[in-house]
Write a protein that holds these residues in place. Structure first.
Motif, PDB file in Angstrom:
ATOM      1  N   THR A   1       0.830  -1.204   0.000  1.00  0.00           N
ATOM      2  CA  THR A   1       0.000   0.000   0.000  1.00  0.00           C
ATOM      3  C   THR A   1       0.868   1.259   0.000  1.00  0.00           C
ATOM      4  O   THR A   1       0.599   2.201  -0.752  1.00  0.00           O
ATOM      5  CB  THR A   1      -0.951   0.000   1.210  1.00  0.00           C
ATOM      6  OG1 THR A   1      -1.715  -1.209   1.197  1.00  0.00           O
ATOM      7  CG2 THR A   1      -1.895   1.171   1.170  1.00  0.00           C
ATOM      8  N   VAL A   2       1.911   1.266   0.801  1.00  0.00           N
ATOM      9  CA  VAL A   2       2.832   2.408   0.818  1.00  0.00           C
ATOM     10  C   VAL A   2       3.551   2.526  -0.526  1.00  0.00           C
ATOM     11  O   VAL A   2       3.677   3.621  -1.089  1.00  0.00           O
ATOM     12  CB  VAL A   2       3.834   2.276   1.986  1.00  0.00           C
ATOM     13  CG1 VAL A   2       4.946   3.296   1.891  1.00  0.00           C
ATOM     14  CG2 VAL A   2       3.109   2.390   3.313  1.00  0.00           C
ATOM     15  N   LEU A  35      13.770   2.410  -8.132  1.00  0.00           N
ATOM     16  CA  LEU A  35      14.660   1.724  -7.188  1.00  0.00           C
ATOM     17  C   LEU A  35      14.519   2.214  -5.748  1.00  0.00           C
ATOM     18  O   LEU A  35      14.403   1.387  -4.835  1.00  0.00           O
ATOM     19  CB  LEU A  35      16.114   1.829  -7.664  1.00  0.00           C
ATOM     20  CG  LEU A  35      17.157   1.162  -6.770  1.00  0.00           C
ATOM     21  CD1 LEU A  35      16.908  -0.339  -6.670  1.00  0.00           C
ATOM     22  CD2 LEU A  35      18.549   1.441  -7.294  1.00  0.00           C
ATOM     23  N   PRO A  36      14.490   3.531  -5.460  1.00  0.00           N
ATOM     24  CA  PRO A  36      14.315   3.945  -4.063  1.00  0.00           C
ATOM     25  C   PRO A  36      12.985   3.487  -3.456  1.00  0.00           C
ATOM     26  O   PRO A  36      12.919   3.167  -2.263  1.00  0.00           O
ATOM     27  CB  PRO A  36      14.381   5.470  -4.117  1.00  0.00           C
ATOM     28  CG  PRO A  36      15.088   5.780  -5.374  1.00  0.00           C
ATOM     29  CD  PRO A  36      14.779   4.677  -6.325  1.00  0.00           C
ATOM     30  N   LEU A  37      11.937   3.415  -4.271  1.00  0.00           N
ATOM     31  CA  LEU A  37      10.649   2.921  -3.770  1.00  0.00           C
ATOM     32  C   LEU A  37      10.763   1.446  -3.384  1.00  0.00           C
ATOM     33  O   LEU A  37      10.230   1.020  -2.347  1.00  0.00           O
ATOM     34  CB  LEU A  37       9.562   3.084  -4.831  1.00  0.00           C
ATOM     35  CG  LEU A  37       9.240   4.485  -5.306  1.00  0.00           C
ATOM     36  CD1 LEU A  37       8.168   4.437  -6.388  1.00  0.00           C
ATOM     37  CD2 LEU A  37       8.800   5.350  -4.156  1.00  0.00           C
ATOM     38  N   LEU A  38      11.449   0.676  -4.221  1.00  0.00           N
ATOM     39  CA  LEU A  38      11.605  -0.750  -3.943  1.00  0.00           C
ATOM     40  C   LEU A  38      12.498  -0.983  -2.728  1.00  0.00           C
ATOM     41  O   LEU A  38      12.246  -1.888  -1.928  1.00  0.00           O
ATOM     42  CB  LEU A  38      12.165  -1.458  -5.179  1.00  0.00           C
ATOM     43  CG  LEU A  38      11.273  -1.397  -6.425  1.00  0.00           C
ATOM     44  CD1 LEU A  38      12.015  -1.942  -7.629  1.00  0.00           C
ATOM     45  CD2 LEU A  38       9.974  -2.127  -6.209  1.00  0.00           C
ATOM     46  N   VAL A  39      13.535  -0.167  -2.571  1.00  0.00           N
ATOM     47  CA  VAL A  39      14.399  -0.283  -1.389  1.00  0.00           C
ATOM     48  C   VAL A  39      13.615   0.055  -0.126  1.00  0.00           C
ATOM     49  O   VAL A  39      13.705  -0.651   0.892  1.00  0.00           O
ATOM     50  CB  VAL A  39      15.646   0.631  -1.531  1.00  0.00           C
ATOM     51  CG1 VAL A  39      16.400   0.731  -0.221  1.00  0.00           C
ATOM     52  CG2 VAL A  39      16.555   0.124  -2.634  1.00  0.00           C
ATOM     53  N   ALA A  40      12.822   1.124  -0.185  1.00  0.00           N
ATOM     54  CA  ALA A  40      12.019   1.510   0.982  1.00  0.00           C
ATOM     55  C   ALA A  40      11.004   0.422   1.335  1.00  0.00           C
ATOM     56  O   ALA A  40      10.779   0.134   2.521  1.00  0.00           O
ATOM     57  CB  ALA A  40      11.305   2.827   0.717  1.00  0.00           C
ATOM     58  N   LEU A  56      10.857  -1.612   4.814  1.00  0.00           N
ATOM     59  CA  LEU A  56       9.621  -1.663   5.590  1.00  0.00           C
ATOM     60  C   LEU A  56       9.237  -3.100   5.921  1.00  0.00           C
ATOM     61  O   LEU A  56       8.848  -3.406   7.054  1.00  0.00           O
ATOM     62  CB  LEU A  56       8.494  -0.955   4.836  1.00  0.00           C
ATOM     63  CG  LEU A  56       7.161  -0.833   5.536  1.00  0.00           C
ATOM     64  CD1 LEU A  56       7.300  -0.046   6.834  1.00  0.00           C
ATOM     65  CD2 LEU A  56       6.149  -0.164   4.619  1.00  0.00           C
ATOM     66  N   LEU A  57       9.375  -3.999   4.933  1.00  0.00           N
ATOM     67  CA  LEU A  57       9.107  -5.420   5.197  1.00  0.00           C
ATOM     68  C   LEU A  57      10.059  -5.963   6.262  1.00  0.00           C
ATOM     69  O   LEU A  57       9.649  -6.732   7.137  1.00  0.00           O
ATOM     70  CB  LEU A  57       9.258  -6.233   3.907  1.00  0.00           C
ATOM     71  CG  LEU A  57       8.153  -6.106   2.879  1.00  0.00           C
ATOM     72  CD1 LEU A  57       8.553  -6.785   1.574  1.00  0.00           C
ATOM     73  CD2 LEU A  57       6.855  -6.687   3.406  1.00  0.00           C
TER      74      LEU A  57
END
Length: 178
Positions: free
Chosen positions: A92-93, A118-123, A127-128
């Protein structure tokens, strides 16, 4: 929603046909089924559901939104036996930020889009990790952080595959403007 690329260095714009809703659902289902394959608990395995979800959030934000991300996240949580809501929260984020960037991302070619995603996937991966460790899980190892880079490397091929049904066939009729 047809998308167009900005002409760079004399490149011509690309008009895409509208995407069929069944194709979006099929691609998300295939990504979910591939993630459900019993390949063992490899920490570096790319999350194809997250990658496909980001792709459709960027290209079709009105059809694939945060509600779809939440439902897919719950399905992944149930299948993996992780904390219920862990992937739902992360997806969701991820979906929220992908939708907020979608207008900007569409101006770039797929390789540059991968660098923006890439920064979205790293974040999402962090978070996981944080939610999993907060719930009492153990640290999966540093290979866990390799996943977003593999996902970013898969962005261009995934974009090519998922946009293939929307590309116009070459037409020899020069009198038709489209």
């Amino acid at each position: 929603m047809p998308t167009a690329r900005a002409p760079a260095g004399g490149a011509r714009e690309v008009l895409l046909l509208p995407v069929k809703p069944w194709f979006i659902a099929l691609s998300l289902l295939v990504a979910l089924l591939i993630d459900f394959l019993p390949l063992g608990r490899l920490a570096w395995m790319p999350d194809l559901v997250a990658l496909t979800l980001v792709f459709w959030n960027v290209h079709q934000p009105r059809r694939v939104g945060m509600a779809v991300a939440f439902v897919l996240g719950l399905a992944v949580d149930v299948q993996q036996g992780s904390v219920l809501g862990q992937h739902a929260l992360a997806y969701t984020v991820l979906s929220y930020f992908a939708i907020s960037l979608h207008r900007r991302l569409l101006w770039f070619p797929p390789l540059q889009q991968a660098l923006h995603v890439l920064p979205l996937l790293v974040a999402t991966q962090l978070l996981l990790l944080l939610v999993g460790m907060w719930a009492g899980g153990s640290f999966p190892g540093w290979m866990f952080l390799l996943t977003p880079f593999l996902q970013a490397a898969l962005w261009a091929p995934l974009s090519w595959v998922l946009l293939a049904p929307q590309r116009r066939a070459p037409d020899s009729d020069r009198n038709r403007p489209l």
